[in-house]
Design a protein around this motif. Structure first.
Motif, PDB file in Angstrom:
ATOM      1  N   LYS A   3     -67.920  38.642  -4.064  1.00 31.84           N
ATOM      2  CA  LYS A   3     -66.939  39.105  -3.356  1.00 31.84           C
ATOM      3  C   LYS A   3     -66.889  39.929  -2.339  1.00 31.84           C
ATOM      4  O   LYS A   3     -66.592  40.631  -1.308  1.00 31.84           O
ATOM      5  CB  LYS A   3     -67.911  40.710  -4.516  1.00 31.84           C
ATOM      6  CG  LYS A   3     -67.588  41.575  -4.400  1.00 31.84           C
ATOM      7  CD  LYS A   3     -68.036  43.083  -5.733  1.00 31.84           C
ATOM      8  CE  LYS A   3     -66.977  44.232  -5.044  1.00 31.84           C
ATOM      9  NZ  LYS A   3     -68.295  44.894  -6.314  1.00 31.84           N
ATOM     10  N   HIS A   4     -68.665  39.206  -1.460  1.00 34.96           N
ATOM     11  CA  HIS A   4     -68.328  40.192  -0.043  1.00 34.96           C
ATOM     12  C   HIS A   4     -67.306  39.251   0.991  1.00 34.96           C
ATOM     13  O   HIS A   4     -66.244  39.547   1.747  1.00 34.96           O
ATOM     14  CB  HIS A   4     -69.922  39.197   0.195  1.00 34.96           C
ATOM     15  CG  HIS A   4     -69.647  39.908   1.996  1.00 34.96           C
ATOM     16  ND1 HIS A   4     -69.357  40.880   2.733  1.00 34.96           N
ATOM     17  CD2 HIS A   4     -69.976  39.235   2.883  1.00 34.96           C
ATOM     18  CE1 HIS A   4     -69.820  41.184   4.226  1.00 34.96           C
ATOM     19  NE2 HIS A   4     -70.077  39.730   4.265  1.00 34.96           N
ATOM     20  N   LEU A   5     -67.178  38.195   0.606  1.00 39.60           N
ATOM     21  CA  LEU A   5     -66.304  37.193   1.429  1.00 39.60           C
ATOM     22  C   LEU A   5     -64.471  37.725   0.675  1.00 39.60           C
ATOM     23  O   LEU A   5     -63.748  37.448   1.595  1.00 39.60           O
ATOM     24  CB  LEU A   5     -66.806  35.858   0.831  1.00 39.60           C
ATOM     25  CG  LEU A   5     -65.482  34.667   1.650  1.00 39.60           C
ATOM     26  CD1 LEU A   5     -65.498  34.835   3.499  1.00 39.60           C
ATOM     27  CD2 LEU A   5     -65.646  33.250   0.828  1.00 39.60           C
ATOM     28  N   ARG A   8     -64.535  40.844   3.309  1.00 40.89           N
ATOM     29  CA  ARG A   8     -64.193  40.401   4.340  1.00 40.89           C
ATOM     30  C   ARG A   8     -62.088  39.881   4.129  1.00 40.89           C
ATOM     31  O   ARG A   8     -61.750  39.863   5.367  1.00 40.89           O
ATOM     32  CB  ARG A   8     -64.448  38.817   4.692  1.00 40.89           C
ATOM     33  CG  ARG A   8     -64.444  38.809   6.175  1.00 40.89           C
ATOM     34  CD  ARG A   8     -66.096  37.669   6.684  1.00 40.89           C
ATOM     35  NE  ARG A   8     -65.519  37.506   7.776  1.00 40.89           N
ATOM     36  CZ  ARG A   8     -65.774  36.132   7.941  1.00 40.89           C
ATOM     37  NH1 ARG A   8     -66.731  34.666   7.315  1.00 40.89           N
ATOM     38  NH2 ARG A   8     -65.782  35.623   9.835  1.00 40.89           N
ATOM     39  N   LYS A   9     -61.304  38.516   3.408  1.00 40.68           N
ATOM     40  CA  LYS A   9     -60.378  38.256   3.540  1.00 40.68           C
ATOM     41  C   LYS A   9     -59.727  39.351   3.359  1.00 40.68           C
ATOM     42  O   LYS A   9     -59.060  39.672   3.855  1.00 40.68           O
ATOM     43  CB  LYS A   9     -60.195  37.254   2.477  1.00 40.68           C
ATOM     44  CG  LYS A   9     -60.988  35.965   2.942  1.00 40.68           C
ATOM     45  CD  LYS A   9     -60.692  34.733   1.476  1.00 40.68           C
ATOM     46  CE  LYS A   9     -61.278  33.709   2.100  1.00 40.68           C
ATOM     47  NZ  LYS A   9     -61.600  32.562   0.504  1.00 40.68           N
ATOM     48  N   LYS A  10     -59.137  40.630   2.658  1.00 46.95           N
ATOM     49  CA  LYS A  10     -59.407  41.189   2.199  1.00 46.95           C
ATOM     50  C   LYS A  10     -58.263  42.549   3.787  1.00 46.95           C
ATOM     51  O   LYS A  10     -57.967  42.791   4.325  1.00 46.95           O
ATOM     52  CB  LYS A  10     -59.145  42.283   1.353  1.00 46.95           C
ATOM     53  CG  LYS A  10     -58.545  43.957   1.314  1.00 46.95           C
ATOM     54  CD  LYS A  10     -57.286  42.764   0.089  1.00 46.95           C
ATOM     55  CE  LYS A  10     -56.570  43.958  -0.272  1.00 46.95           C
ATOM     56  NZ  LYS A  10     -54.548  43.585  -1.013  1.00 46.95           N
TER      57      LYS A  10
END
Length: 107
Positions: A3-5, A8-10
């Motif tokens: 979810k964190h990644l 970050r991508k968003k």
């Protein structure tokens, strides 16, 4: 972690105005990009002595150049030539002329 990644991508998508796939590709290759960057930074580059009788001067001018650029000081040909003349004087190179030809060779 996933979810964190994703978050970050968003954030990167929005910040740079690029697509999700592009962000993923860049992140996958980030190690490769870092290596390429580190190999091409000025501190990693080696100047080769061309056998010039002013090799020491050329090296000193280059060291000064790197320091000035690191401080974001704008440099032009005449400024480099002036500094070369100053350094030549300290090295007792009385026959040195910071000509345009020298500057082109130094570059």
């Amino acid at each position: 972690m996933k979810k964190h990644l994703s978050q970050r991508k968003k954030i990167l998508q929005l910040q740079f105005g690029i697509g999700k796939t592009t962000v993923s590709d860049i992140l996958k290759r980030s190690g490769e990009y870092k290596t390429i960057y580190e190999d091409n930074t000025t501190s990693a580059r080696k100047r080769h002595d061309t056998g010039s009788k002013y090799g020491e001067l050329n090296d000193l001018v280059f060291q000064w150049f790197k320091q000035a650029r690191a401080k974001n000081i704008p440099l032009s040909g005449p400024i480099i030539q002036e500094k070369a003349l100053e350094l030549a004087e300290t090295l007792d190179l009385t026959d040195f002329k910071a000509s345009n030809g020298w500057l082109e060779s130094w570059r």
